[in-house]
Design an enzyme around this catalytic site. Structure first.
Site, PDB file in Angstrom:
ATOM      1  N   GLY A  55       3.718 -13.804  -7.173  1.00 44.40           N
ATOM      2  CA  GLY A  55       4.193 -12.443  -7.389  1.00 44.40           C
ATOM      3  C   GLY A  55       5.440 -12.500  -8.243  1.00 44.40           C
ATOM      4  N   GLN A  97      13.238  -9.612 -12.229  1.00 39.19           N
ATOM      5  CA  GLN A  97      13.196 -11.027 -12.628  1.00 39.19           C
ATOM      6  C   GLN A  97      12.956 -11.193 -14.124  1.00 39.19           C
ATOM      7  OE1 GLN A  97      10.422 -12.041  -9.208  1.00 39.19           O
ATOM      8  NE2 GLN A  97      11.593 -13.913  -9.380  1.00 39.19           N
ATOM      9  N   CYS A 120      10.804 -19.121  -5.161  1.00 41.78           N
ATOM     10  CA  CYS A 120      11.026 -17.929  -5.977  1.00 41.78           C
ATOM     11  C   CYS A 120      11.159 -18.381  -7.425  1.00 41.78           C
ATOM     12  CB  CYS A 120      12.315 -17.235  -5.537  1.00 41.78           C
ATOM     13  SG  CYS A 120      12.741 -15.801  -6.543  1.00 41.78           S
ATOM     14  N   LEU A 121      10.552 -17.636  -8.350  1.00 46.05           N
ATOM     15  CA  LEU A 121      10.619 -18.016  -9.765  1.00 46.05           C
ATOM     16  C   LEU A 121      12.061 -17.976 -10.291  1.00 46.05           C
ATOM     17  CD1 LEU A 121       7.465 -16.177 -11.177  1.00 46.05           C
ATOM     18  CD2 LEU A 121       7.669 -18.562 -10.474  1.00 46.05           C
ATOM     19  N   HIS A 134       9.103 -10.380   0.199  1.00 50.51           N
ATOM     20  CA  HIS A 134       9.941 -11.109  -0.761  1.00 50.51           C
ATOM     21  C   HIS A 134      10.106 -10.297  -2.049  1.00 50.51           C
ATOM     22  CE1 HIS A 134      11.273 -14.869  -2.963  1.00 50.51           C
ATOM     23  NE2 HIS A 134      10.890 -14.098  -3.978  1.00 50.51           N
ATOM     24  N   GLU A 135       8.976  -9.792  -2.576  1.00 47.38           N
ATOM     25  CA  GLU A 135       9.046  -9.029  -3.834  1.00 47.38           C
ATOM     26  C   GLU A 135       9.794  -7.707  -3.622  1.00 47.38           C
ATOM     27  OE1 GLU A 135       8.504 -10.640  -6.335  1.00 47.38           O
ATOM     28  OE2 GLU A 135       7.238 -12.217  -5.518  1.00 47.38           O
ATOM     29  N   HIS A 168      13.456  -8.176  -3.821  1.00 48.86           N
ATOM     30  CA  HIS A 168      13.978  -8.241  -5.191  1.00 48.86           C
ATOM     31  C   HIS A 168      14.426  -6.865  -5.669  1.00 48.86           C
ATOM     32  CE1 HIS A 168      13.625 -12.256  -6.773  1.00 48.86           C
ATOM     33  NE2 HIS A 168      12.405 -12.387  -6.298  1.00 48.86           N
TER      34      HIS A 168
HETATM   35 ZN   LIG Z   1      11.363 -14.120  -5.944  1.00 50.88          ZN
END
Ligand SMILES: [Zn+2]
Length: 175
Positions: free
Chosen positions: A46, A51, A96-97, A138-139, A142
């Site tokens: 995701g 991000q 996480c990216l 999680h998303e 963000h």
């Molecule tokens: Zn993340």
């Protein structure tokens, strides 16, 4: 569309307030496509718009994880809202990216229910369990400016900062 570089912590753009999307227009569809391209380029489950440095309130989830058939497009969650979370918890490592190669143990509800607008402008609800619940929460974090490092103490946070700084320096040498 395009693969865009993922913003890496402690970049302040990850903390900017997100802005509700009022209409699904070409620019929103372009943002969706950039999210898709960038998520697949990084093998993410995701990704949230912050991000990519864009404050508009949207995240996407990989189709198989979101309960779609393989080959379907990733699911867009526009102006998402968490309606419910279970008392039952789960505890496992999360990546996480925006924190490349960092994994942090995070306790989260086992199940959750999220309401959002789809790319077609229709509202929908999705209930997730296990990894899907973890991904949705999680998303959604963000979009409220909350990040993995907010789940750890100051010492661990400092360690993560150093590690990411080192990775960045190595990349700059290689580039
Ligand atoms: Zn993340």
């Amino acid at each position: 569309m395009a693969v865009r570089p993922v913003v890496v912590w402690p970049d302040e753009r990850l903390r900017q307030p997100s802005v509700a999307i009022t209409a699904i227009d070409d620019s929103v569809r372009a943002l969706y496509q950039d999210l898709v391209d960038s998520m697949y380029a990084e093998n993410g489950l995701g990704i949230a718009s912050l991000q990519l440095g864009d404050p508009r309130k949207m995240f996407i989830v990989e189709p198989k994880l979101a309960g779609k058939a393989e080959g379907e497009p990733p699911v867009a969650f526009i102006n998402p809202e968490v309606l419910w979370t279970s008392d039952e918890q789960q505890d496992s490592e999360e990546g996480c990216l925006s924190f490349p190669e960092i994994y942090i143990k995070v306790k989260r509800p086992m199940r959750c229910r999220v309401k959002a607008m789809g790319l077609d402008g229709q509202m929908f609800e999705l209930e997730g369990e296990g990894l899907l619940a973890r991904c949705l929460l999680h998303e959604n974090d963000h979009l409220t400016g909350k990040l993995l490092v907010d789940f750890v103490g100051p010492l661990k946070r400092q360690m993560i900062k150093k590690k990411l700084q080192k990775t960045k320096e190595l990349e700059e040498v290689e580039a």
